[in-house]
Write a protein that holds these residues in place. Structure first.
Motif, PDB file in Angstrom:
ATOM      1  N   GLU A  33     -53.228 -53.817 -29.597  1.00  0.00           N
ATOM      2  CA  GLU A  33     -53.979 -53.192 -30.370  1.00  0.00           C
ATOM      3  C   GLU A  33     -53.154 -52.735 -31.472  1.00  0.00           C
TER       4      GLU A  33
ATOM      5  N   ILE B 231     -53.091 -49.868 -34.620  1.00  0.00           N
ATOM      6  CA  ILE B 231     -53.611 -48.354 -35.221  1.00  0.00           C
ATOM      7  C   ILE B 231     -53.180 -47.965 -36.449  1.00  0.00           C
TER       8      ILE B 231
ATOM      9  N   ARG C 269     -52.665 -45.068 -39.132  1.00  0.00           N
ATOM     10  CA  ARG C 269     -52.923 -43.371 -39.325  1.00  0.00           C
ATOM     11  C   ARG C 269     -52.465 -43.190 -40.904  1.00  0.00           C
TER      12      ARG C 269
ATOM     13  N   GLY D 211     -55.896 -36.978 -33.342  1.00  0.00           N
ATOM     14  CA  GLY D 211     -55.813 -37.639 -32.187  1.00  0.00           C
ATOM     15  C   GLY D 211     -54.619 -37.630 -31.484  1.00  0.00           C
ATOM     16  N   SER D 212     -54.122 -38.594 -30.916  1.00  0.00           N
ATOM     17  CA  SER D 212     -53.180 -38.641 -30.094  1.00  0.00           C
ATOM     18  C   SER D 212     -51.682 -38.695 -30.908  1.00  0.00           C
ATOM     19  N   PHE D 213     -51.736 -38.731 -31.987  1.00  0.00           N
ATOM     20  CA  PHE D 213     -50.692 -38.317 -32.982  1.00  0.00           C
ATOM     21  C   PHE D 213     -50.162 -36.766 -32.717  1.00  0.00           C
TER      22      PHE D 213
ATOM     23  N   ASP E 224     -53.866 -48.321 -22.303  1.00  0.00           N
ATOM     24  CA  ASP E 224     -53.555 -48.734 -23.537  1.00  0.00           C
ATOM     25  C   ASP E 224     -52.088 -47.891 -24.177  1.00  0.00           C
TER      26      ASP E 224
ATOM     27  N   ASP F 202     -58.008 -42.693 -39.324  1.00  0.00           N
ATOM     28  CA  ASP F 202     -56.970 -43.534 -38.870  1.00  0.00           C
ATOM     29  C   ASP F 202     -58.065 -44.411 -38.230  1.00  0.00           C
ATOM     30  N   PHE F 203     -57.759 -45.601 -37.806  1.00  0.00           N
ATOM     31  CA  PHE F 203     -58.434 -46.744 -37.170  1.00  0.00           C
ATOM     32  C   PHE F 203     -57.825 -47.695 -36.215  1.00  0.00           C
ATOM     33  N   LYS F 204     -58.578 -48.317 -35.373  1.00  0.00           N
ATOM     34  CA  LYS F 204     -57.842 -49.233 -34.371  1.00  0.00           C
ATOM     35  C   LYS F 204     -58.374 -50.684 -34.898  1.00  0.00           C
TER      36      LYS F 204
ATOM     37  N   ASP G 132     -66.855 -45.718 -33.873  1.00  0.00           N
ATOM     38  CA  ASP G 132     -66.156 -45.723 -32.634  1.00  0.00           C
ATOM     39  C   ASP G 132     -64.665 -45.708 -32.548  1.00  0.00           C
ATOM     40  N   GLY G 133     -64.246 -46.590 -33.625  1.00  0.00           N
ATOM     41  CA  GLY G 133     -62.994 -46.925 -33.586  1.00  0.00           C
ATOM     42  C   GLY G 133     -62.169 -46.560 -34.943  1.00  0.00           C
ATOM     43  N   CYS G 134     -62.788 -45.637 -35.669  1.00  0.00           N
ATOM     44  CA  CYS G 134     -62.195 -45.029 -36.685  1.00  0.00           C
ATOM     45  C   CYS G 134     -62.278 -43.349 -36.690  1.00  0.00           C
TER      46      CYS G 134
ATOM     47  N   ARG H 255     -66.016 -37.217 -28.169  1.00  0.00           N
ATOM     48  CA  ARG H 255     -64.926 -36.792 -27.521  1.00  0.00           C
ATOM     49  C   ARG H 255     -64.981 -35.353 -27.456  1.00  0.00           C
TER      50      ARG H 255
HETATM   51  P1  TMP Z   1     -55.817 -42.064 -31.039  1.00  0.00           P
HETATM   52  O1  TMP Z   1     -55.641 -40.932 -32.167  1.00  0.00           O
HETATM   53  O2  TMP Z   1     -56.568 -41.719 -29.946  1.00  0.00           O
HETATM   54  O3  TMP Z   1     -54.480 -42.672 -30.532  1.00  0.00           O
HETATM   55  O4  TMP Z   1     -56.730 -42.928 -31.889  1.00  0.00           O
HETATM   56  C1  TMP Z   1     -56.416 -43.702 -33.218  1.00  0.00           C
HETATM   57  C2  TMP Z   1     -57.594 -44.530 -33.591  1.00  0.00           C
HETATM   58  O5  TMP Z   1     -57.858 -45.394 -32.830  1.00  0.00           O
HETATM   59  C3  TMP Z   1     -58.945 -43.441 -33.556  1.00  0.00           C
HETATM   60  O6  TMP Z   1     -59.444 -43.687 -34.897  1.00  0.00           O
HETATM   61  C4  TMP Z   1     -59.787 -43.955 -32.749  1.00  0.00           C
HETATM   62  C5  TMP Z   1     -59.213 -45.387 -32.378  1.00  0.00           C
HETATM   63  N1  TMP Z   1     -59.183 -45.842 -30.978  1.00  0.00           N
HETATM   64  C6  TMP Z   1     -59.815 -46.703 -30.213  1.00  0.00           C
HETATM   65  O7  TMP Z   1     -60.740 -47.463 -31.054  1.00  0.00           O
HETATM   66  N2  TMP Z   1     -59.902 -47.242 -29.172  1.00  0.00           N
HETATM   67  C7  TMP Z   1     -58.717 -46.651 -28.292  1.00  0.00           C
HETATM   68  O8  TMP Z   1     -58.838 -46.969 -27.075  1.00  0.00           O
HETATM   69  C8  TMP Z   1     -57.971 -45.613 -28.675  1.00  0.00           C
HETATM   70  C9  TMP Z   1     -57.060 -45.075 -27.728  1.00  0.00           C
HETATM   71  C10 TMP Z   1     -58.006 -45.365 -30.044  1.00  0.00           C
END
Ligand code: TMP
Length: 240
Positions: free
Chosen positions: A90, A92, A94, A99-101, A129, A175-177, A199-201, A218
């Motif tokens: 995957e 990502i 930023r 988030g996780s950063f 992941d 950010d986005f994945k 969901d992913g941004c 979340r």
């Molecule tokens: P994170 O800050 O949780 O690592 O996420 C970074 C970006 O990636 C955020 O926009 C959400 C997206 N993401 C997903 O779509 N699916 C995932 O499983 C994860 C961990 C993050």
């Protein structure tokens, strides 16, 4: 023959076979999950909103020359897509800390980066992941050096296109994945797969900083679908 069982069921989507072995039907579910499936809920309009937003965004990307798996929309929650073999990496991107950063570094949320950060994670629910780097990807044989360079280049291009597009919608792309797949009918071709939706941004309102993405779910901020609907309306208005 009518298929009663999906070929694959993930947390937010199901994949169904079609009469064409190179084509699948992707169905967006109303299920929402976070923290690797630990937190769960259902939202009545989530499938429709994510499908519609993702299709519009894929349209923007295709127009700019980014190939995607999308063939055509079927209805509110279903699309026809090219069958791909999903790469287990995957990607990502930023633009600001979040988030996780922030969790990993202790940095506060919302600090803009000088240049976008590209991160890779190993697509494995079982392992949550985990973050990996180029050396892991080489040794795990997840992608060749050439493919990885392609993923990095595509991700930066998508960031450029979508950063500008969302800015015109009054949204900051934090950010986005991305997920990529190899076309089954032509494995030399790598295309964008999965979805691009709130969901992913991470998307923040440019003026107020309000979160307009899955962080509302979340973090229990409420009005989750209202935010997604607002994103859809802004994207639609921008596209005319
Ligand atoms: P994170 O800050 O949780 O690592 O996420 C970074 C970006 O990636 C955020 O926009 C959400 C997206 N993401 C997903 O779509 N699916 C995932 O499983 C994860 C961990 C993050």
């Amino acid at each position: 023959m009518i298929c009663m069982e999906p070929l694959y069921e993930g947390k937010a989507k199901r994949l169904w076979a079609t009469e064409d072995p190179n084509v699948l039907r992707m169905e967006f579910k109303n299920d929402a999950t976070a923290y690797n499936g630990e937190k769960k809920a259902q939202f009545e309009s989530k499938g429709r909103l994510n499908n519609t937003i993702s299709n519009l965004i894929y349209g923007v990307l295709e127009k700019e020359g980014v190939p995607t798996h999308l063939i055509r929309n079927i209805d509110d929650t279903n699309v026809e897509v090219h069958k791909v073999e999903i790469l287990m990496v995957e990607v990502i991107v930023r633009n600001l800390s979040a988030g996780s950063f922030c969790k990993r570094t202790g940095m506060e949320e919302g600090i803009p980066f000088g240049q976008p950060i590209i991160e890779f994670s190993y697509k494995s629910d079982e392992l949550g992941d985990p973050l990996i780097n180029d050396d892991y990807i080489r040794e795990m044989k997840l992608a060749s050096a050439e493919d990885l360079a392609h993923l990095r280049g595509s991700a930066l291009k998508v960031n450029e296109i979508l950063g500008n597009f969302f800015a015109e919608c009054g949204l900051k792309l934090v950010d986005f994945k991305l997920e990529f797949g190899r076309l089954v009918k032509d494995p030399s071709q790598i295309v964008l797969a999965d979805e691009i939706s709130p969901d992913g941004c991470r998307l923040w309102d440019l003026n107020t900083g309000e979160k307009m993405d899955k962080d509302r779910f979340r973090r229990d901020l409420g009005n989750v679908m209202e935010a997604y609907e607002e994103v859809l309306q802004r994207v639609k208005a921008k596209l005319g």
